[in-house]
Design an enzyme around this catalytic site. Structure first.
Site, PDB file in Angstrom:
ATOM      1  N   LYS A 139       0.798  -1.228   0.000  1.00  0.00           N
ATOM      2  CA  LYS A 139       0.000   0.000   0.000  1.00  0.00           C
ATOM      3  C   LYS A 139       0.831   1.279   0.000  1.00  0.00           C
ATOM      4  O   LYS A 139       0.403   2.291  -0.553  1.00  0.00           O
ATOM      5  CB  LYS A 139      -0.967  -0.003   1.197  1.00  0.00           C
ATOM      6  CG  LYS A 139      -2.083  -1.023   1.066  1.00  0.00           C
ATOM      7  CD  LYS A 139      -3.079  -0.906   2.204  1.00  0.00           C
ATOM      8  CE  LYS A 139      -4.235  -1.870   2.035  1.00  0.00           C
ATOM      9  NZ  LYS A 139      -5.267  -1.690   3.075  1.00  0.00           N
ATOM     10  N   ASP A 199      -9.957   2.708   1.507  1.00  0.00           N
ATOM     11  CA  ASP A 199     -10.108   2.133   2.853  1.00  0.00           C
ATOM     12  C   ASP A 199     -10.690   3.174   3.810  1.00  0.00           C
ATOM     13  O   ASP A 199     -11.482   2.837   4.699  1.00  0.00           O
ATOM     14  CB  ASP A 199      -8.754   1.666   3.396  1.00  0.00           C
ATOM     15  CG  ASP A 199      -8.296   0.361   2.781  1.00  0.00           C
ATOM     16  OD1 ASP A 199      -9.136  -0.359   2.224  1.00  0.00           O
ATOM     17  OD2 ASP A 199      -7.089   0.071   2.858  1.00  0.00           O
ATOM     18  N   GLY A 232      -1.603  -1.290  15.626  1.00  0.00           N
ATOM     19  CA  GLY A 232      -0.928  -1.333  14.345  1.00  0.00           C
ATOM     20  C   GLY A 232      -0.630   0.067  13.846  1.00  0.00           C
ATOM     21  O   GLY A 232      -1.222   1.047  14.314  1.00  0.00           O
TER      22      GLY A 232
END
Length: 462
Positions: free
Chosen positions: A73, A111, A135
């Site tokens: 990404k 997203d 994360g």
């Protein structure tokens, strides 16, 4: 229905490593089919060291558009000709669209939209909330910037590598113009204020199928801090993170809703279309079908419990075949159930039901929803056959509900009596334990519409 690949067919696809668990083809190929779009979508497993070659290969082969997932990404950004301001701010892209002059790809981050839409559907607001993000890459980046955009009070970014958490925290704080985010090592989660309740984003790949038994933090006390849990993982549908949140009473949002809406957004960008809410619902059903692995679904219950209507909705939602046992037997015998009862008797009809189930199993049918006649599970042999065929759900309804639904139906031989309601109560009392033995789980159908019942069943099966 089905796609036909022609000389004019355009290709879209997914770059990732690994990608064999993806259900994204269900999104885009279903939409292409429903919208009669000459497009096919395929996954490409691209190892990190081959990303550059794969990117320029796709460009030279006239690939229409791409999705990009872990671990590409951010790595793909240097190859882009253009990047959307939102994606640039986030520092990651997941959707690549041909530029206007067709000479390169422009990167977007859908997203962000997928997470935002998922929270809106769940009636969950980030405004003034304390947030934990587990994360610092992948879905963590759009989640952190969404928190800034939506007015979160404070955000704690926990990552195994403190440096990455700090980099993301600094980026969001620069954008917000204030100290919104704080970086922490994942192992320091016990330092969070235990007097508060948090929204928690699980934005790592820990727990992804096939390692579904793993969880990023394996401490029940941590989950007591959470009032809403979001997991970016969609397979399995109910991750261990989600299960641990639910055990502590938290509201939960599955990553499959994010996957759905980011995919819808990508499809609209590639094809310059607007996808309808009904098509979005059907696409979601096809995604769930993939997670169910085309497992058969069996509905049992008393007459009038909603089996026929609910089975029709499940078949439409998942794209399954639908069979009604009574209808199938009537067609095979070329006479009505009432005629069979009056001519051959109930025991003969029950044997026909047993023979019918054996034939279904012998045919090795998949992706089928079976609506059973009310008395079919009476025989122990039939109950065993039903569980061999698929997952069995008992649709429950109060006697008064059933009475309202069937009181004017003269085709039901067991209700030909002066006291229909009394007969319903007696039959339900006699059969309740039988249905309980036959099923994997039961749900109430009173005061619910068939479509809502169908979707509830599918989610419970996952």
């Amino acid at each position: 229905m089905g796609q036909t690949v022609k000389g004019t067919t355009r290709v879209c696809g997914l770059f990732g490593y690994p990608v064999h668990h993806t259900v994204s083809p269900a999104i885009h190929n279903t939409l292409a089919d429903r919208l009669s779009c000459d497009l096919v979508y395929v996954p490409f497993e691209v190892e990190p060291e081959h990303l550059k070659e794969a990117f320029y290969g796709a460009l030279s082969m006239d690939v229409l558009g791409l999705n990009v997932t872990i671990p590409h990404k951010s790595a793909v950004i240097p190859f882009l000709k253009e990047i959307d301001p939102m994606a640039k701010r986030i520092g990651a892209v997941n959707t690549l669209v041909r530029t206007a002059d067709n000479s390169g790809f422009k990167g977007y981050n859908t997203d962000y939209f997928g997470i935002k839409k998922s929270f809106e559907e769940a009636s969950c607001s980030l405004k003034d909330e304390s947030v934990i993000i587990l994360g610092a890459g992948g879905a963590a980046r759009p989640a952190a910037f969404l928190c800034a955009d939506e007015g979160a009070k404070e955000v704690f970014i926990l990552n195994r590598t403190l440096k990455r958490a700090q980099e993301l925290s600094d980026s969001v704080n620069d954008f917000a113009g204030k100290k919104l985010c704080s970086a922490m090592k994942l192992s320091d989660y016990k330092e969070l204020d235990a007097s508060k309740k948090y929204i928690c984003f699980q934005a790592t790949s820990v727990g992804l199928y096939p390692k579904s038994d793993e969880v990023i933090i394996d401490d029940e006390n941590f989950y007591k801090l959470i009032h809403t849990g979001f997991d970016a993982i969609f397979k399995p549908y109910r991750t261990r993170f989600i299960s641990m949140c639910e055990k502590q009473g938290a509201k939960c949002i599955s990553g499959i809703r994010m996957l759905l809406h980011q995919g819808i957004c990508a499809y609209e960008l590639w094809n310059n279309v607007i996808v309808s809410e009904e098509d979005i619902r059907i696409v979601y059903g096809r995604m769930l079908r993939e997670l169910l692995d085309d497992e058969n679904i069996v509905l049992v219950g008393f007459m009038g419990s909603g089996k026929s209507a609910v089975s029709l909705e499940i078949a439409d939602f998942l794209g399954y075949d639908r069979i009604d046992s009574d209808e199938a037997i009537e067609q095979k015998e070329d006479r009505t159930i009432s005629d069979i009862f009056s001519t051959d008797g109930e025991e003969a009809f029950r044997q026909m039901e047993t023979d019918f189930l054996k034939e279904l199993i012998a045919d090795k049918r998949k992706k089928t929803v079976l609506a059973c006649g009310g008395g079919l599970p009476i025989r122990e042999e039939n109950r065993k056959l039903l569980k061999e065929f698929g997952r069995v759900i008992f649709l429950k309804a109060e006697p008064e509900t059933v009475y309202d639904r069937v009181k004017d139906d003269t085709s039901r031989p067991l209700l030909q009596t002066g006291d229909v309601l009394g007969r319903i109560k007696k039959l339900q009392d006699d059969r309740r334990d039988i249905y309980d033995k036959a099923c994997d789980f039961g749900i109430d159908t009173d005061k619910k519409i068939a479509r809502a019942i169908a979707e509830e069943i599918v989610h419970l099966l996952l």
